[in-house]
Structures are given as structure tokens and as C-alpha cells.
Scaffold this active site. Structure first.
Site, PDB file in Angstrom:
ATOM      1  N   LYS A   1       2.352 -15.702   2.504  1.00 11.27           N
ATOM      2  CA  LYS A   1       2.556 -16.471   1.387  1.00 11.27           C
ATOM      3  C   LYS A   1       4.064 -16.343   1.256  1.00 11.27           C
ATOM      4  O   LYS A   1       5.086 -16.137   0.634  1.00 11.27           O
ATOM      5  CB  LYS A   1       2.216 -14.806   0.747  1.00 11.27           C
ATOM      6  CG  LYS A   1       2.354 -16.211  -1.422  1.00 11.27           C
ATOM      7  CD  LYS A   1       1.242 -16.519  -1.170  1.00 11.27           C
ATOM      8  CE  LYS A   1       1.381 -18.322  -2.260  1.00 11.27           C
ATOM      9  NZ  LYS A   1       0.598 -18.643  -2.683  1.00 11.27           N
TER      10      LYS A   1
ATOM     11  N   TYR B   1       1.249  -1.061   0.487  1.00 13.86           N
ATOM     12  CA  TYR B   1      -0.100  -0.141   0.148  1.00 13.86           C
ATOM     13  C   TYR B   1       0.554   1.298  -0.023  1.00 13.86           C
ATOM     14  O   TYR B   1       0.576   2.238  -0.735  1.00 13.86           O
ATOM     15  CB  TYR B   1      -1.179  -0.098   1.634  1.00 13.86           C
ATOM     16  CG  TYR B   1      -1.969  -0.149   1.242  1.00 13.86           C
ATOM     17  CD1 TYR B   1      -2.805  -2.212   0.541  1.00 13.86           C
ATOM     18  CD2 TYR B   1      -3.522   0.620   1.244  1.00 13.86           C
ATOM     19  CE1 TYR B   1      -3.396  -2.370   0.766  1.00 13.86           C
ATOM     20  CE2 TYR B   1      -4.301  -0.457   1.195  1.00 13.86           C
ATOM     21  CZ  TYR B   1      -4.784  -1.903   0.655  1.00 13.86           C
ATOM     22  OH  TYR B   1      -6.065  -2.673   0.594  1.00 13.86           O
TER      23      TYR B   1
ATOM     24  N   ASP C   1     -12.442  -8.557   4.588  1.00 15.36           N
ATOM     25  CA  ASP C   1     -13.688  -8.445   3.240  1.00 15.36           C
ATOM     26  C   ASP C   1     -14.729  -9.952   3.622  1.00 15.36           C
ATOM     27  O   ASP C   1     -15.212  -9.435   3.678  1.00 15.36           O
ATOM     28  CB  ASP C   1     -13.691  -7.423   2.044  1.00 15.36           C
ATOM     29  CG  ASP C   1     -14.165  -6.600   1.755  1.00 15.36           C
ATOM     30  OD1 ASP C   1     -14.089  -5.693   2.713  1.00 15.36           O
ATOM     31  OD2 ASP C   1     -14.378  -6.168   0.761  1.00 15.36           O
TER      32      ASP C   1
ATOM     33  N   ASP D   1      -6.742  -6.516   3.753  1.00 18.09           N
ATOM     34  CA  ASP D   1      -8.158  -6.289   3.214  1.00 18.09           C
ATOM     35  C   ASP D   1      -9.248  -7.512   2.633  1.00 18.09           C
ATOM     36  O   ASP D   1      -9.908  -6.754   2.396  1.00 18.09           O
ATOM     37  CB  ASP D   1      -6.910  -5.119   1.808  1.00 18.09           C
ATOM     38  CG  ASP D   1      -8.148  -4.291   1.198  1.00 18.09           C
ATOM     39  OD1 ASP D   1      -9.112  -4.017   2.028  1.00 18.09           O
ATOM     40  OD2 ASP D   1      -8.612  -4.433   0.110  1.00 18.09           O
TER      41      ASP D   1
ATOM     42  N   ASP E   1      -3.542 -17.627   0.561  1.00 15.56           N
ATOM     43  CA  ASP E   1      -4.726 -18.781  -0.184  1.00 15.56           C
ATOM     44  C   ASP E   1      -5.349 -19.933   0.292  1.00 15.56           C
ATOM     45  O   ASP E   1      -6.492 -19.913   0.036  1.00 15.56           O
ATOM     46  CB  ASP E   1      -4.400 -19.508  -1.975  1.00 15.56           C
ATOM     47  CG  ASP E   1      -2.222 -19.769  -0.998  1.00 15.56           C
ATOM     48  OD1 ASP E   1      -2.166 -20.341  -0.159  1.00 15.56           O
ATOM     49  OD2 ASP E   1      -2.366 -20.999  -2.319  1.00 15.56           O
TER      50      ASP E   1
END
Ligand code: IPM
Ligand code: MG
Length: 359
Positions: free
Chosen positions: A189, A138, A249, A245, A221
Site C-alpha cells: 500500500k 501483527y 483467505d 492474511d 486494494d
């Protein structure tokens, strides 16, 4: 306590108004609360040509806590990036050093049927996602666009975490896990990204100071998959800005009611910015039908984390449970055969429950 009130765009002003009425209720009981309003996001751009006007930032810095509605709307979608509403949000997070983002995803018993998953998978769900909020891809530099040697346009961003940034969010994660079920899942990851390999290394180092917390690691994942397969396996999840993020959601939708979920973004001294995690919902803005409960529950987090006032925080949560139990529903959480009430009526119901409940 001084609270900076930043209503923002879309349904922001309507829902924030109900939260302000809740604060006024506490003030009428004798709490010393001062509120001052300022524009942010598109409203900031309209007022001052800047999604985070100087006066708004100054107010937010002076205040003990910030209450934010939501930013963004179609009217601002074509603006150049530096003045787009989201930039106001990203800049206030960075300027205030709000590196810890707490996003609880919990299912209210009365609303378990609203999830897109089978009720038995989500009943009683109570996950806390901790998202690092001021680093990662970001904010990483360099970023931008360039033209390659072959004359092709290319876009690039930099994913980056320093060990101190990882260690401080990990510490918060362990501390929160300690107050809950002593289980922490760190998501990365590390099978692909160097940033994540360091992330995992540093989280393991910090873990030595918290031997009573059971730490696990999961690739992002797999975490995305596990969240919809068996979400109740999680308690506290700690992860970076980008993964957080996305996963937050996803987790919010497990509850079936994004209109119910608050969030807190905290600095190292627990000063915080509190906002509902749903967006500005331009499609229903101005209609008086938006659900103010996520914003009201954000106040509960404000009292708990910034004002150290668990009693008031609990009272707000009890009042919200009470109105749900009484069958009060805004349109987003109304089940078949339930009549929906508006934003203002929901605010009325919460205030009535507060006034009638135990102090
Ligand atoms: C969020 C939002 C923001 C983010 C956007 C609006 C910049 O999606 O708070 O999750 O990506 O952080
Ligand atoms: Mg998001």
C-alpha cells in the site's frame, strides 16, 4: 524424521488423525518417521493453562517438522487475550522463526464448479501466495490501549518492517517464482504507508539479483479486486503479514473448497509447520464429517519443503487427485447428487490410493 503432531481444537484432532494414518502408511513401507503429539491452542489452555505449553514448544523445536490441525473455538472466546488459542499459533510462528508462509490456492479440475466464480475464470487456477509471517502490525510494538487527553479510550498497533525482514521474504518469493512461471507480484500500500514505500524499495533492490523473474507491484486494494476479477493473471504473490492474511483467505475461496488447501510456514533452514488453512470449524467438530484432504495435502508440502522428498510429495498429491476422480467427496465438496463420505472414509480412500498407486 521426527514430526511434532499438534492436533489443536475443533475438527483439528479428527483431520490430523487421518494425516497421521497416512504417515503410518509410509512408515509401514519403511520410511523412518517418528511422531509425538502435544496440545496447542484451547487444548493447550485446558491441559496447562497456556495455548502454547512449554512442553509443546520444546517438542516443536526438537522436531524436524510440525503438523498442526487448527486452533480456537467458542469455549475460549471470552478468555483474556494472552491465553486465547490464536496466541498459541502466533507465538509458535515467532518462536520457531517461521517467516515464510506459503499458501497455494489451486483449483482441482473435478471441483471447478464449486467456486463462487464462473468456472472459466478459475479452471486451472494455481496461485502461490507468500505471506510474511513474523513481522508487520501483527507483532509491531508499541501496541495497546490508552486514554487520550480528552478522556477517550484509544487502541493502537504498529505496522513495521525492517529492510532485512523485507529482503529475506522477497528472496524466497523470487526463488519460488523462478521454479514456477518466473512472475512475481509484490503487494503493498505504497500510495499511503511508509512501511510499504520501504517494502517496495527493498523488493526492487532484491530484484536486481533475479533479472530472469518479471516483477510487478500492485496496491493491496487493487489486488483484492483483481483476485476476483481475473485471478489467473497471478502466479506468485509476495506480501506482508496483514495483507497476506486477508488476500490468502480471499484466494482460498476462489477455489470453492477451503477444505482442500494446505499451507507451509518455513524458517530460513526450511524447517516448517504445516497446517490446513481452514479453521477449527467448531460447528462440525466431533461429527466425523470434516474434510481431511487439506491436512493430508499439508503433509505433501512437508515432504516437499522440509524433507526434500518430492517423490513422496507427488505420491500424496496423485492419491488425492485419484480419490477426487473416483468421485469421493466429503460434505463440503460434494456437488448436487453426490453422496458425501466421512472423515475416516476419506482417509481410507487416500491410503488405498497410495497403496495401489505407483511408488
Ligand atoms: C491465519 C489466521 C491467524 C492469523 C489467526 C488465527 C491468528 O487467520 O492463519 O490466517 O491471522 O494469522
Ligand atoms: Mg487468516
Amino acid at each position: 524424521m521426527k514430526i511434532a503432531v499438534l492436533p489443536g481444537d475443533g475438527i483439528g484432532p479428527e483431520i490430523v488423525q487421518q494425516a497421521v494414518r497416512v504417515l503410518q502408511h509410509f512408515a509401514s513401507e519403511g520410511a523412518s518417521l517418528e511422531m509425538e503429539t502435544a496440545p496447542i491452542g484451547g487444548a493447550g489452555y485446558d491441559a496447562a493453562g497456556d495455548p502454547l505449553p512449554e512442553g509443546t514448544l520444546k517438542l516443536a523445536k526438537q522436531a524436524d517438522a510440525v503438523l498442526l490441525g487448527a486452533v480456537g473455538g467458542p469455549k475460549y472466546d471470552t478468555l483474556p487475550r494472552p491465553v486465547r488459542p490464536e496466541q498459541g499459533l502466533l507465538r509458535i510462528r515467532k518462536e520457531l522463526g517461521l517467516f515464510t508462509n506459503l499458501r497455494p490456492a489451486m483449483v482441482y479440475e473435478e471441483l471447478a464448479g464449486a467456486s463462487s466464480l464462473r468456472p472459466e475464470l478459475v479452471a486451472g487456477l494455481d496461485i502461490m501466495i507468500l505471506r510474511e509471517l513474523t513481522g508487520d502490525i501483527y507483532f509491531g510494538e508499541p501496541r495497546g490501549r490508552r486514554t487520550t487527553a480528552s478522556g477517550e479510550r484509544e487502541g493502537f498497533d504498529t505496522m513495521k518492517y525492517s529492510e532485512s525482514e523485507i529482503a529475506r521474504i522477497a528472496r524466497v518469493g523470487f526463488a519460488i517464482a523462478r521454479k514456477r512461471s518466473r512472475k512475481l507480484c509484490s503487494v503493498d500500500k505504497a500510495n499511503v504507508l511508509d512501511t510499504s514505500i520501504l517494502w517496495r524499495e527493498v523488493v526492487n533492490e532484491v530484484a536486481k539479483d533475479f533479472p530472469d523473474v518479471e516483477l510487478s507491484h500492485m496496491y493491496v486494494d487493487n489486488a483484492a479486486m483483481q483476485l476476483v476479477r481475473a485471478p489467473k493473471q497471478f502466479d506468485v504473490i509476495v506480501t506482508g503479514n496483514m495483507f497476506g492474511d486477508i488476500l490468502s483467505d480471499e484466494a482460498s475461496m476462489l477455489t470453492g473448497s477451503i477444505g482442500m488447501l494446505p499451507s507451509a510456514s518455513l524458517d530460513s533452514a526450511s524447517k516448517g509447520l504445516y497446517e490446513p488453512i481452514h479453521g477449527s470449524a467448531p460447528d462440525i467438530a466431533g461429527k466425523g464429517v470434516a474434510n481431511p484432504l487439506a491436512t493430508i495435502l499439508s503433509l505433501s508440502m512437508m515432504f516437499r519443503y522440509s524433507f526434500n522428498d518430492n517423490n513422496t510429495a507427488d505420491r500424496i498429491e496423485r492419491a488425492v487427485r485419484q480419490v477426487l476422480k473416483d468421485g469421493k467427496r466429503t460434505v463440503d465438496i460434494a456437488g448436487p447428487g453426490q453422496t458425501a463420505i466421512g472423515t475416516l472414509q476419506m482417509g481410507d480412500a487416500v491410503i488405498a490410493a497410495l497403496a495401489g498407486g505407483h511408488r
